[in-house]
Scaffold this motif. Structure first.
Motif, PDB file in Angstrom:
ATOM      1  N   SER A 232       0.143  -9.043  -5.361  1.00  0.00           N
ATOM      2  CA  SER A 232      -0.500  -7.756  -5.626  1.00  0.00           C
ATOM      3  C   SER A 232      -1.934  -7.894  -6.116  1.00  0.00           C
ATOM      4  O   SER A 232      -2.740  -6.969  -5.956  1.00  0.00           O
ATOM      5  N   THR A 233      -2.285  -9.027  -6.718  1.00  0.00           N
ATOM      6  CA  THR A 233      -3.662  -9.198  -7.181  1.00  0.00           C
ATOM      7  C   THR A 233      -4.638  -9.383  -6.020  1.00  0.00           C
ATOM      8  O   THR A 233      -5.848  -9.322  -6.219  1.00  0.00           O
ATOM      9  N   SER A 234      -4.134  -9.609  -4.801  1.00  0.00           N
ATOM     10  CA  SER A 234      -5.006  -9.702  -3.628  1.00  0.00           C
ATOM     11  C   SER A 234      -5.313  -8.330  -3.034  1.00  0.00           C
ATOM     12  O   SER A 234      -6.137  -8.237  -2.114  1.00  0.00           O
ATOM     13  N   TYR A 235      -4.675  -7.285  -3.542  1.00  0.00           N
ATOM     14  CA  TYR A 235      -4.853  -5.970  -2.932  1.00  0.00           C
ATOM     15  C   TYR A 235      -6.337  -5.574  -2.902  1.00  0.00           C
ATOM     16  O   TYR A 235      -7.032  -5.637  -3.914  1.00  0.00           O
ATOM     17  N   GLY A 236      -6.786  -5.159  -1.729  1.00  0.00           N
ATOM     18  CA  GLY A 236      -8.152  -4.677  -1.554  1.00  0.00           C
ATOM     19  C   GLY A 236      -9.145  -5.715  -1.104  1.00  0.00           C
ATOM     20  O   GLY A 236     -10.252  -5.361  -0.681  1.00  0.00           O
ATOM     21  N   LYS A 237      -8.804  -7.005  -1.163  1.00  0.00           N
ATOM     22  CA  LYS A 237      -9.761  -8.028  -0.729  1.00  0.00           C
ATOM     23  C   LYS A 237     -10.172  -7.823   0.726  1.00  0.00           C
ATOM     24  O   LYS A 237     -11.350  -7.950   1.073  1.00  0.00           O
ATOM     25  N   ASP A 238      -9.209  -7.521   1.580  1.00  0.00           N
ATOM     26  CA  ASP A 238      -9.530  -7.310   2.993  1.00  0.00           C
ATOM     27  C   ASP A 238     -10.136  -5.937   3.249  1.00  0.00           C
ATOM     28  O   ASP A 238     -10.583  -5.659   4.359  1.00  0.00           O
ATOM     29  N   LEU A 239     -10.164  -5.083   2.226  1.00  0.00           N
ATOM     30  CA  LEU A 239     -10.847  -3.791   2.332  1.00  0.00           C
ATOM     31  C   LEU A 239     -12.273  -3.885   1.804  1.00  0.00           C
ATOM     32  O   LEU A 239     -13.004  -2.899   1.809  1.00  0.00           O
ATOM     33  N   GLY A 240     -12.633  -5.074   1.330  1.00  0.00           N
ATOM     34  CA  GLY A 240     -13.968  -5.266   0.791  1.00  0.00           C
ATOM     35  C   GLY A 240     -14.136  -4.748  -0.626  1.00  0.00           C
ATOM     36  O   GLY A 240     -15.264  -4.490  -1.068  1.00  0.00           O
ATOM     37  N   ASP A 241     -13.024  -4.595  -1.356  1.00  0.00           N
ATOM     38  CA  ASP A 241     -13.101  -4.042  -2.710  1.00  0.00           C
ATOM     39  C   ASP A 241     -12.183  -4.833  -3.625  1.00  0.00           C
ATOM     40  O   ASP A 241     -10.963  -4.647  -3.613  1.00  0.00           O
ATOM     41  N   LEU A 242     -12.761  -5.704  -4.440  1.00  0.00           N
ATOM     42  CA  LEU A 242     -11.962  -6.533  -5.330  1.00  0.00           C
ATOM     43  C   LEU A 242     -11.356  -5.738  -6.479  1.00  0.00           C
ATOM     44  O   LEU A 242     -10.466  -6.231  -7.182  1.00  0.00           O
ATOM     45  N   ARG A 243     -11.830  -4.514  -6.702  1.00  0.00           N
ATOM     46  CA  ARG A 243     -11.305  -3.688  -7.786  1.00  0.00           C
ATOM     47  C   ARG A 243     -10.425  -2.553  -7.247  1.00  0.00           C
ATOM     48  O   ARG A 243     -10.174  -1.576  -7.938  1.00  0.00           O
ATOM     49  N   ALA A 244      -9.929  -2.714  -6.030  1.00  0.00           N
ATOM     50  CA  ALA A 244      -9.150  -1.643  -5.417  1.00  0.00           C
ATOM     51  C   ALA A 244      -7.895  -1.305  -6.208  1.00  0.00           C
ATOM     52  O   ALA A 244      -7.528  -0.135  -6.335  1.00  0.00           O
ATOM     53  N   LEU A 245      -7.215  -2.325  -6.754  1.00  0.00           N
ATOM     54  CA  LEU A 245      -5.981  -2.053  -7.489  1.00  0.00           C
ATOM     55  C   LEU A 245      -6.282  -1.335  -8.800  1.00  0.00           C
ATOM     56  O   LEU A 245      -5.541  -0.427  -9.195  1.00  0.00           O
ATOM     57  N   GLU A 246      -7.366  -1.728  -9.475  1.00  0.00           N
ATOM     58  CA  GLU A 246      -7.749  -1.031 -10.705  1.00  0.00           C
ATOM     59  C   GLU A 246      -8.006   0.445 -10.440  1.00  0.00           C
ATOM     60  O   GLU A 246      -7.698   1.299 -11.277  1.00  0.00           O
ATOM     61  N   LYS A 247      -8.572   0.756  -9.292  1.00  0.00           N
ATOM     62  CA  LYS A 247      -8.858   2.156  -8.946  1.00  0.00           C
ATOM     63  C   LYS A 247      -7.600   2.897  -8.500  1.00  0.00           C
ATOM     64  O   LYS A 247      -7.456   4.098  -8.753  1.00  0.00           O
ATOM     65  N   LEU A 248      -6.699   2.178  -7.833  1.00  0.00           N
ATOM     66  CA  LEU A 248      -5.500   2.820  -7.295  1.00  0.00           C
ATOM     67  C   LEU A 248      -4.506   3.194  -8.383  1.00  0.00           C
ATOM     68  O   LEU A 248      -3.880   4.266  -8.325  1.00  0.00           O
ATOM     69  N   LEU A 249      -4.325   2.337  -9.380  1.00  0.00           N
ATOM     70  CA  LEU A 249      -3.276   2.566 -10.377  1.00  0.00           C
ATOM     71  C   LEU A 249      -3.398   3.910 -11.087  1.00  0.00           C
ATOM     72  O   LEU A 249      -2.397   4.634 -11.199  1.00  0.00           O
ATOM     73  N   PRO A 250      -4.584   4.319 -11.590  1.00  0.00           N
ATOM     74  CA  PRO A 250      -4.668   5.645 -12.223  1.00  0.00           C
ATOM     75  C   PRO A 250      -4.363   6.787 -11.253  1.00  0.00           C
ATOM     76  O   PRO A 250      -3.798   7.804 -11.652  1.00  0.00           O
ATOM     77  N   ARG A 251      -4.703   6.621  -9.985  1.00  0.00           N
ATOM     78  CA  ARG A 251      -4.398   7.659  -8.999  1.00  0.00           C
ATOM     79  C   ARG A 251      -2.889   7.805  -8.815  1.00  0.00           C
ATOM     80  O   ARG A 251      -2.367   8.927  -8.759  1.00  0.00           O
ATOM     81  N   LEU A 252      -2.191   6.689  -8.726  1.00  0.00           N
ATOM     82  CA  LEU A 252      -0.738   6.752  -8.568  1.00  0.00           C
ATOM     83  C   LEU A 252      -0.083   7.327  -9.815  1.00  0.00           C
ATOM     84  O   LEU A 252       0.853   8.129  -9.726  1.00  0.00           O
ATOM     85  N   ALA A 253      -0.566   6.910 -10.986  1.00  0.00           N
ATOM     86  CA  ALA A 253       0.002   7.422 -12.235  1.00  0.00           C
ATOM     87  C   ALA A 253      -0.251   8.914 -12.392  1.00  0.00           C
ATOM     88  O   ALA A 253       0.485   9.596 -13.113  1.00  0.00           O
ATOM     89  N   GLY A 254      -1.268   9.433 -11.718  1.00  0.00           N
ATOM     90  CA  GLY A 254      -1.583  10.852 -11.811  1.00  0.00           C
ATOM     91  C   GLY A 254      -0.836  11.731 -10.835  1.00  0.00           C
ATOM     92  O   GLY A 254      -0.987  12.963 -10.864  1.00  0.00           O
ATOM     93  N   VAL A 255      -0.016  11.131  -9.955  1.00  0.00           N
ATOM     94  CA  VAL A 255       0.766  11.930  -9.003  1.00  0.00           C
ATOM     95  C   VAL A 255       1.800  12.740  -9.763  1.00  0.00           C
ATOM     96  O   VAL A 255       2.553  12.199 -10.588  1.00  0.00           O
ATOM     97  N   ASP A 256       1.851  14.027  -9.491  1.00  0.00           N
ATOM     98  CA  ASP A 256       2.779  14.919 -10.183  1.00  0.00           C
ATOM     99  C   ASP A 256       4.224  14.479  -9.945  1.00  0.00           C
ATOM    100  O   ASP A 256       4.652  14.312  -8.807  1.00  0.00           O
TER     101      ASP A 256
END
Length: 473
Positions: A232-256
């Protein structure tokens, strides 16, 4: 052919396979197949091909399914890994299918039911099939990635939200916990592991797609998401964003409707301080660290083509606990790796005695087909491997029981998963992952599945806790 076509799905192995099965179930229903375990026409076994014991379990399950009189199809990792070799060794199976067959699974089962032979695939290194640069990934056919592909045009409405991105998945149970697959494949080259060869290169899923699937799951009673991938720590590397998981987690936690988000399969060498901050400090993201240590001796880890040593690992754990003192930490370890000396084994023992892990998995090394380590010299006698497994397992049981006892008197938030009767309920605290990390037994009245209750730990039995509902606010 009769219009009534029924299929049963049996899932073995990890949570990633469970998600694959739910995607297969959706495609089967879209193709007109009915799902059920009562006298099915075809049994699909989603196999595991990770280690020898898992492969044996897969073979035993395939043989047992064949004895039922139904036609049997081998799918999943073991089927992908061995292909035509498995088909030759297991004539009881009507077909052995590849990940490439998943997009057309309904048609493949139609062929099986009609007696039309399916030519089993010749296994290949799937890492060569997928370009992994952000520029090239748009040209990758999604059907080459397990769990991806174009949605059937006639996908039943119950399998997707009424609006927004459509999710190809069908829940196969009513658990308040569901896995959400971040990615497929792995780009690491650990010398003991064959997974990258048959799962392919690491391909991250689009963040918006993941949030849409989280919302879809929340509307079906899911309260906890467990994010899974090979790393899971590799998430976003192939998207060109090494911080993709840091950005994704608050979005998922905010899902109603989603109360908890849990990340699994973290690579210690890639666990960035920013990611630790997000996991330890984001509301709705549980402070839980599933760390893939595998060993502690620096020399053994280098032979594994991994990184770290006791000092670095203990420093990482200290950093985690500075941010979240009650964080849950689990890991697995391989003992008896080729060339492992008594001194190196002792380094591992000493590390565990200091690490205060909540859960410790112990595995004895065995050669895996196609891996670099299978060709290493310095193989240990099986008696030595077995003895080290015994010693470390006993130590692990003692240490994790001590860690559980340290939690007596603390308050925990328990997600209720089962009614045990007589006023007892089973659930899991934030530091406990599903199925493998122990549980909490709570005494109460009128609790319901999916509810999160605040409780005080009053006792421990091994890694399991006993708690009582906290009185007052």
């Amino acid at each position: 052919m009769s219009s009534r076509r029924t299929a049963s799905l049996i899932t073995l192995g990890c949570a990633r396979n469970e998600v694959d099965s739910e995607e297969l179930a959706a495609r089967l229903e879209a193709a007109g197949w009915q799902l059920g375990d009562d006298d099915p026409d075809v049994v699909v076994v989603n196999t595991c091909g990770f280690i020898d014991s898992a492969k044996k379990d897969s073979i035993d399950t395939l043989l047992a399914a064949a004895d039922s009189g139904a036609k049997v199809v081998a799918a999943g990792c073991m089927a992908e890994r061995y292909g035509n070799e498995l088909a030759e060794a297991l004539p009881e199976a009507s077909a052995v299918i590849s990940f490439d067959d998943y997009a057309e699974i309904g048609g493949r089962l139609d062929d099986v039911l009609a007696g039309r032979p399916l030519v089993p695939h010749t296994p290949r290194d799937r890492r060569t099939l997928l370009p992994i640069s952000p520029v090239d990934r748009a040209s990758v056919p999604k059907t080459a990635i397990p769990g991806h592909g174009d949605l059937p045009a006639d996908l039943p409405a119950g399998l997707a939200p009424a609006s927004g991105p459509r999710v190809l998945r069908k829940r196969l149970d009513e658990s308040p916990v569901a896995s959400l697959k971040l990615a497929s494949g792995c780009d690491r080259r650990c010398t003991f592991c064959a997974i990258p060869a048959f799962r392919g290169a690491y391909v991250s899923r689009d963040p918006d797609e993941l949030v849409a699937e989280a919302d879809w799951l929340a509307h079906r009673g899911v309260r906890e998401l467990v994010l899974v991938s090979e790393n899971s720590t590799s998430y976003g590397k192939d998207l060109g964003d090494l911080r993709a998981l840091e950005k994704l987690l608050p979005r998922l936690a905010g899902v109603d409707g989603i109360e908890r988000v849990r990340v699994s399969y973290l690579q210690p060498a890639e666990l960035r301080p920013g990611l630790i901050d997000v996991i330890a400090g984001t509301e709705g993201v549980v402070p839980y660290f599933d760390l893939s240590f595998q060993h502690a001796s620096g020399t053994v880890l280098r032979r594994m083509r991994r990184f770290g040593d006791p000092r670095r690992f203990l420093g990482l754990l200290e950093s985690i606990r500075e941010r979240a003192p009650e964080a849950g930490v689990r890991s697995n370890f391989i003992v008896g790796f080729p060339g492992e000396t008594e001194e190196e084994f002792g380094e591992l023992v000493g590390f565990l005695e200091q690490a205060r892990l909540d859960v410790i998995g112990v595995f004895g090394y065995s050669d895996e087909d196609g891996t670099e380590a299978a060709g290493f010299t310095g193989k240990l006698d099986q008696e030595v491997v077995d003895e080290r497994v015994r010693v470390l397992t006993e130590l692990a049981e003692e240490l994790t029981a001590q860690r559980a006892e340290e939690r007596i008197g603390t308050e925990v938030d328990v997600l209720i998963d089962d009614d045990l009767g007589d006023g007892g309920y089973e659930g899991r605290a934030a530091h406990q992952g599903p199925e493998v990390d122990g549980s909490v037994t709570v005494q109460g009245i009128g609790l319901v599945r999916g509810q999160i209750v605040r409780a005080v730990v009053v006792d421990a039995e091994g890694v399991d806790l006993i708690a009582r509902i906290k009185a007052g606010p």
